[in-house]
Design a protein around this motif. Sequence first.
Motif, PDB file in Angstrom:
ATOM      1  N   ALA A  96      -8.482  17.131  22.448  1.00  0.00           N
ATOM      2  CA  ALA A  96      -9.476  18.028  23.039  1.00  0.00           C
ATOM      3  C   ALA A  96     -10.252  18.770  21.960  1.00  0.00           C
ATOM      4  CB  ALA A  96      -8.788  19.020  23.982  1.00  0.00           C
ATOM      5  N   LEU A  97      -9.553  19.266  20.935  1.00  0.00           N
ATOM      6  CA  LEU A  97     -10.237  19.987  19.855  1.00  0.00           C
ATOM      7  C   LEU A  97     -11.274  19.099  19.178  1.00  0.00           C
ATOM      8  CD1 LEU A  97      -7.253  21.883  18.180  1.00  0.00           C
ATOM      9  CD2 LEU A  97      -9.105  22.894  19.511  1.00  0.00           C
ATOM     10  N   TRP A  98     -10.979  17.814  19.062  1.00  0.00           N
ATOM     11  CA  TRP A  98     -11.914  16.912  18.413  1.00  0.00           C
ATOM     12  C   TRP A  98     -13.065  16.511  19.333  1.00  0.00           C
ATOM     13  CZ3 TRP A  98     -12.036  11.134  18.479  1.00  0.00           C
ATOM     14  CH2 TRP A  98     -12.958  10.636  17.549  1.00  0.00           C
ATOM     15  N   LEU A  99     -12.760  16.200  20.595  1.00  0.00           N
ATOM     16  CA  LEU A  99     -13.762  15.583  21.457  1.00  0.00           C
ATOM     17  C   LEU A  99     -14.591  16.562  22.277  1.00  0.00           C
ATOM     18  CD1 LEU A  99     -11.694  12.520  22.691  1.00  0.00           C
ATOM     19  CD2 LEU A  99     -13.861  12.417  21.453  1.00  0.00           C
ATOM     20  N   VAL A 100     -14.028  17.705  22.647  1.00  0.00           N
ATOM     21  CA  VAL A 100     -14.746  18.595  23.556  1.00  0.00           C
ATOM     22  C   VAL A 100     -16.104  19.015  22.998  1.00  0.00           C
ATOM     23  CG1 VAL A 100     -14.708  20.940  24.522  1.00  0.00           C
ATOM     24  CG2 VAL A 100     -12.783  19.398  24.909  1.00  0.00           C
ATOM     25  N   PRO A 101     -16.224  19.516  21.748  1.00  0.00           N
ATOM     26  CA  PRO A 101     -17.571  19.866  21.265  1.00  0.00           C
ATOM     27  C   PRO A 101     -18.520  18.674  21.230  1.00  0.00           C
ATOM     28  CG  PRO A 101     -15.891  20.854  19.872  1.00  0.00           C
ATOM     29  CD  PRO A 101     -15.190  19.869  20.765  1.00  0.00           C
ATOM     30  N   LEU A 102     -18.007  17.487  20.898  1.00  0.00           N
ATOM     31  CA  LEU A 102     -18.865  16.306  20.869  1.00  0.00           C
ATOM     32  C   LEU A 102     -19.351  15.956  22.267  1.00  0.00           C
ATOM     33  CD1 LEU A 102     -16.785  14.097  18.394  1.00  0.00           C
ATOM     34  CD2 LEU A 102     -18.892  15.339  17.893  1.00  0.00           C
ATOM     35  N   MET A 103     -18.467  16.057  23.270  1.00  0.00           N
ATOM     36  CA  MET A 103     -18.869  15.763  24.645  1.00  0.00           C
ATOM     37  C   MET A 103     -19.819  16.812  25.207  1.00  0.00           C
ATOM     38  SD  MET A 103     -15.838  14.137  26.906  1.00  0.00           S
ATOM     39  CE  MET A 103     -15.261  12.469  26.641  1.00  0.00           C
ATOM     40  N   LEU A 104     -19.819  18.000  24.616  1.00  0.00           N
ATOM     41  CA  LEU A 104     -20.707  19.064  25.081  1.00  0.00           C
ATOM     42  C   LEU A 104     -21.992  19.143  24.252  1.00  0.00           C
ATOM     43  CD1 LEU A 104     -18.098  21.916  25.691  1.00  0.00           C
ATOM     44  CD2 LEU A 104     -19.144  20.410  27.381  1.00  0.00           C
ATOM     45  N   GLY A 105     -22.135  18.280  23.264  1.00  0.00           N
ATOM     46  CA  GLY A 105     -23.313  18.364  22.410  1.00  0.00           C
ATOM     47  C   GLY A 105     -23.352  19.645  21.609  1.00  0.00           C
ATOM     48  N   GLN A 106     -22.199  20.171  21.234  1.00  0.00           N
ATOM     49  CA  GLN A 106     -22.105  21.398  20.455  1.00  0.00           C
ATOM     50  C   GLN A 106     -21.669  21.082  19.030  1.00  0.00           C
ATOM     51  OE1 GLN A 106     -23.008  24.381  21.123  1.00  0.00           O
ATOM     52  NE2 GLN A 106     -22.913  24.747  23.343  1.00  0.00           N
ATOM     53  N   ARG A 107     -21.836  22.086  18.159  1.00  0.00           N
ATOM     54  CA  ARG A 107     -21.525  21.855  16.745  1.00  0.00           C
ATOM     55  C   ARG A 107     -20.130  22.314  16.351  1.00  0.00           C
ATOM     56  NH1 ARG A 107     -27.540  23.824  14.739  1.00  0.00           N
ATOM     57  NH2 ARG A 107     -28.641  22.027  15.622  1.00  0.00           N
ATOM     58  N   ASN A 108     -19.483  23.099  17.185  1.00  0.00           N
ATOM     59  CA  ASN A 108     -18.111  23.513  16.905  1.00  0.00           C
ATOM     60  C   ASN A 108     -17.496  24.092  18.175  1.00  0.00           C
ATOM     61  OD1 ASN A 108     -15.741  23.942  15.436  1.00  0.00           O
ATOM     62  ND2 ASN A 108     -16.827  24.829  13.692  1.00  0.00           N
ATOM     63  N   MET A 109     -16.242  24.498  18.069  1.00  0.00           N
ATOM     64  CA  MET A 109     -15.557  25.141  19.184  1.00  0.00           C
ATOM     65  C   MET A 109     -16.033  26.586  19.337  1.00  0.00           C
ATOM     66  SD  MET A 109     -13.403  22.861  20.413  1.00  0.00           S
ATOM     67  CE  MET A 109     -12.192  23.793  21.365  1.00  0.00           C
ATOM     68  N   ALA A 110     -15.627  27.218  20.435  1.00  0.00           N
ATOM     69  CA  ALA A 110     -16.010  28.611  20.673  1.00  0.00           C
ATOM     70  C   ALA A 110     -15.421  29.532  19.620  1.00  0.00           C
ATOM     71  CB  ALA A 110     -15.557  29.038  22.078  1.00  0.00           C
ATOM     72  N   PHE A 111     -14.165  29.276  19.219  1.00  0.00           N
ATOM     73  CA  PHE A 111     -13.471  30.123  18.244  1.00  0.00           C
ATOM     74  C   PHE A 111     -12.955  29.243  17.108  1.00  0.00           C
ATOM     75  CE2 PHE A 111     -12.534  32.000  22.516  1.00  0.00           C
ATOM     76  CZ  PHE A 111     -13.441  33.047  22.433  1.00  0.00           C
ATOM     77  N   PRO A 112     -13.805  28.920  16.136  1.00  0.00           N
ATOM     78  CA  PRO A 112     -13.405  27.974  15.089  1.00  0.00           C
ATOM     79  C   PRO A 112     -12.195  28.437  14.284  1.00  0.00           C
ATOM     80  CG  PRO A 112     -15.790  28.277  15.102  1.00  0.00           C
ATOM     81  CD  PRO A 112     -15.228  29.305  16.018  1.00  0.00           C
ATOM     82  N   ALA A 520     -20.950  16.722   9.820  1.00  0.00           N
ATOM     83  CA  ALA A 520     -20.309  18.031   9.943  1.00  0.00           C
ATOM     84  C   ALA A 520     -20.913  18.850  11.077  1.00  0.00           C
ATOM     85  CB  ALA A 520     -20.408  18.788   8.627  1.00  0.00           C
ATOM     86  N   TRP A 521     -22.211  18.653  11.357  1.00  0.00           N
ATOM     87  CA  TRP A 521     -22.886  19.446  12.391  1.00  0.00           C
ATOM     88  C   TRP A 521     -22.911  18.755  13.752  1.00  0.00           C
ATOM     89  CZ3 TRP A 521     -25.216  16.777   8.426  1.00  0.00           C
ATOM     90  CH2 TRP A 521     -26.095  15.756   8.786  1.00  0.00           C
ATOM     91  N   ASN A 522     -22.325  17.576  13.867  1.00  0.00           N
ATOM     92  CA  ASN A 522     -22.170  16.805  15.112  1.00  0.00           C
ATOM     93  C   ASN A 522     -23.476  16.237  15.632  1.00  0.00           C
ATOM     94  OD1 ASN A 522     -19.445  17.321  15.074  1.00  0.00           O
ATOM     95  ND2 ASN A 522     -19.497  18.912  16.646  1.00  0.00           N
ATOM     96  N   ILE A 523     -24.437  17.108  15.999  1.00  0.00           N
ATOM     97  CA  ILE A 523     -25.660  16.637  16.639  1.00  0.00           C
ATOM     98  C   ILE A 523     -26.799  17.587  16.274  1.00  0.00           C
ATOM     99  CG2 ILE A 523     -25.327  17.903  18.799  1.00  0.00           C
ATOM    100  CD1 ILE A 523     -26.272  15.288  20.248  1.00  0.00           C
ATOM    101  N   ALA A 524     -27.988  17.028  16.050  1.00  0.00           N
ATOM    102  CA  ALA A 524     -29.097  17.842  15.539  1.00  0.00           C
ATOM    103  C   ALA A 524     -29.703  18.732  16.614  1.00  0.00           C
ATOM    104  CB  ALA A 524     -30.181  16.932  14.940  1.00  0.00           C
ATOM    105  N   TYR A 525     -29.794  18.244  17.849  1.00  0.00           N
ATOM    106  CA  TYR A 525     -30.388  19.009  18.945  1.00  0.00           C
ATOM    107  C   TYR A 525     -29.405  19.083  20.107  1.00  0.00           C
ATOM    108  CZ  TYR A 525     -34.761  18.219  16.425  1.00  0.00           C
ATOM    109  OH  TYR A 525     -35.737  18.171  15.467  1.00  0.00           O
ATOM    110  N   THR A 526     -29.459  20.172  20.845  1.00  0.00           N
ATOM    111  CA  THR A 526     -28.596  20.331  22.011  1.00  0.00           C
ATOM    112  C   THR A 526     -29.156  19.514  23.163  1.00  0.00           C
ATOM    113  OG1 THR A 526     -27.988  22.565  21.329  1.00  0.00           O
ATOM    114  CG2 THR A 526     -27.598  21.978  23.627  1.00  0.00           C
ATOM    115  N   PRO A 527     -28.408  18.561  23.712  1.00  0.00           N
ATOM    116  CA  PRO A 527     -28.930  17.719  24.796  1.00  0.00           C
ATOM    117  C   PRO A 527     -29.035  18.486  26.107  1.00  0.00           C
ATOM    118  CG  PRO A 527     -26.642  17.199  24.375  1.00  0.00           C
ATOM    119  CD  PRO A 527     -27.036  18.189  23.325  1.00  0.00           C
ATOM    120  N   VAL A 528     -29.876  17.989  26.990  1.00  0.00           N
ATOM    121  CA  VAL A 528     -30.002  18.509  28.356  1.00  0.00           C
ATOM    122  C   VAL A 528     -29.506  17.421  29.304  1.00  0.00           C
ATOM    123  CG1 VAL A 528     -31.580  19.358  30.126  1.00  0.00           C
ATOM    124  CG2 VAL A 528     -31.941  19.978  27.729  1.00  0.00           C
ATOM    125  N   VAL A 529     -28.607  17.785  30.204  1.00  0.00           N
ATOM    126  CA  VAL A 529     -27.904  16.812  31.041  1.00  0.00           C
ATOM    127  C   VAL A 529     -28.444  16.866  32.465  1.00  0.00           C
ATOM    128  CG1 VAL A 529     -25.659  16.220  32.033  1.00  0.00           C
ATOM    129  CG2 VAL A 529     -25.834  16.907  29.635  1.00  0.00           C
TER     130      VAL A 529
END
Length: 630
Positions: A96-112, A520-529
């Motif tokens: 979950a720690l690895w995949l959740v930010p990627l599935m949300l199009g975010q660059r990190n967790m809420a509390f890194p 390191a930053w996962n994704i350049a832009y925040t996607p819209v779903v």
Amino acid sequence: MSADTDRHDQLARTWRDPPGLWGFLTTVDHKRIAARYIVTALLLLFLAGMLALDMRWQLSVAENTRMGPQLYNESFSLHGSTMLFLVSVPVMEAMALWLVPLMLGQRNMAFPRLGAFSFWLYLGGVLTLWISHALDVTPDLGWFEYPPLAGPGYAPGHRVDIWAQMITFTEVAALCASVNIAATILKMRPPGMTLARMPVFLWAMLIAAMMTILSMPAIMLVTSMLIADRLVSTHFFAPGGHGDVLLFQHLFWFFGHPEVYIIFIPATGFVSAIVETFSRRRLFGHTVLVLAMMAIGALAFGLWVHHMFAVGLPRLGNDFYTAASMAIALPAGLQIFCWIGTMIAGRPWFATPMLWMLGFVSTFVIGGLSGMMTASAALDLQLTDTYFIVAHFHYVLVGGAMFPLFGAFAYWYPKATGRMMSERWGRIAFVLIVGGFNLGFFPMHLLGLMGMPRRVYTYPHTMGWDLLNQIATAGSVIAMVGGLVFAANALWSFWRGTPAGADPWGASTLEWAGPSPSPAWNIAYTPVVDSLTPLWRADGVLPAMEGIGSERREVLVTSVTEAIPMYRQKSSAPSIWPLVSALAVTAMFLGSIFTPWAVVAGAIPIGAALTGWFWPQRPRAKTSPLRKQT
């Protein structure tokens, strides 16, 4: 194109870790932290598997003198404690720690920093248990350490105290990770990803995190009470001091039975993601799957007496827990029908990850059927403490959790490494592990029905258990060989595997929207779903939100239900404070094995570390408007 290149260069400068050892110790990158969790858990899985193989070798021959009773007790205690507390739950949270930010199009967790702290504390628990084993102070009363045998009158020394503090380490780490996961899913979903559009994987991780938050305090409380009985002479579990040994079992199993589903529910998230991708269609019954997981999560808290049918509780109470134990099979069955319906309605592609899902369904059904048998209080009274129970919970935990984990590893391996695992060797590993597992554990049902008790280091020739034990040992060896093939495939593919590309499986969820492996930053832009399957619906053009800057670390915070953008939140930079705080807490936990004054003295360095951790940060900023982005 040059603007995107400049943005990527700026993001690389903003999100990179310091070089060398300092970067290793201070990183708050969720991917690096999760990778450490996973590697540690897989190493422990190997060690626990070797212990299991050692025990099987001992039992393959009647009246075997290779292991004595003390060594055997230490082996099964270490095996069970490692698998239940240091492998099964942590590895699911790591995914979950690895995949959740990627599935949300975010660059990190809420509390890194909380994520980094949870790993260091988990590592402290791992070292506490296994260093004690190296020093010949291994806990030897099982993975449950029941009083009165665990009390000071029957267990002198510090074996029980080490086990209890290992629990404290790992459960505090699990609580930190779960709070982080829940906050990220609830408050950091991309615009448009309402609760109704959340992938089943995210629902699974959210439900498991909430279950952890609700159940873990019970096990932390009961082990603290046990330590108090042993260290400061309280009488929580001492009948001579008006304590109650059954209080320990009630509190322990109030955590222990939900833990089974804390392990199983994330596995259903893996299964749902893989079945959808390899069936080439949206999941059949998405809402039913989510509601079934919620039902399992709720019912799991009403089943703990299922493990206590033999302690002499009122029969009427046993009837209620029998009914609840059978009722939980209904939502689990609905999930299986939804996955089968998805495959029937789709165009299944039986690559290695999909094969693991088929292995999961077949073995978990067997484990579920044997669970329905032990749900009957009358039958359970006969089967409890026999090898039938050993077979049952291995079918549930290995078939229901480890098989989906192997499939998830093969499925997301290209995302982590940018390379494909060998399909040929993946299939060989699958056949060896699944075949060896069934050959090893199915005979244990028969051994249990023949009366072979669990937790015995040997047995007489006259019992007639030799052949089935030899078959079980042979199956365990085959499964271990399959595990080594799987590991060798992963290691070889890391350097020599075929380049994977961004989305080698043609998946539908957002973790595949960026390059593989993720920067390191996962994704350049925040996607819209705007769909449950955004990549399939987007057809190459994914709407994106502009406004999350590249000059500083920041993430988008959205509303809980509708995922409406609210504000940009500064994300933590690399910091040494999680490690310092974990070391301070570790010193207090280890010291309290020997003296209660360690809690008082340990508060000082912990307070100093937390002061550095919570030093004020800069205020947050507002968001910018949306725009389309390819």
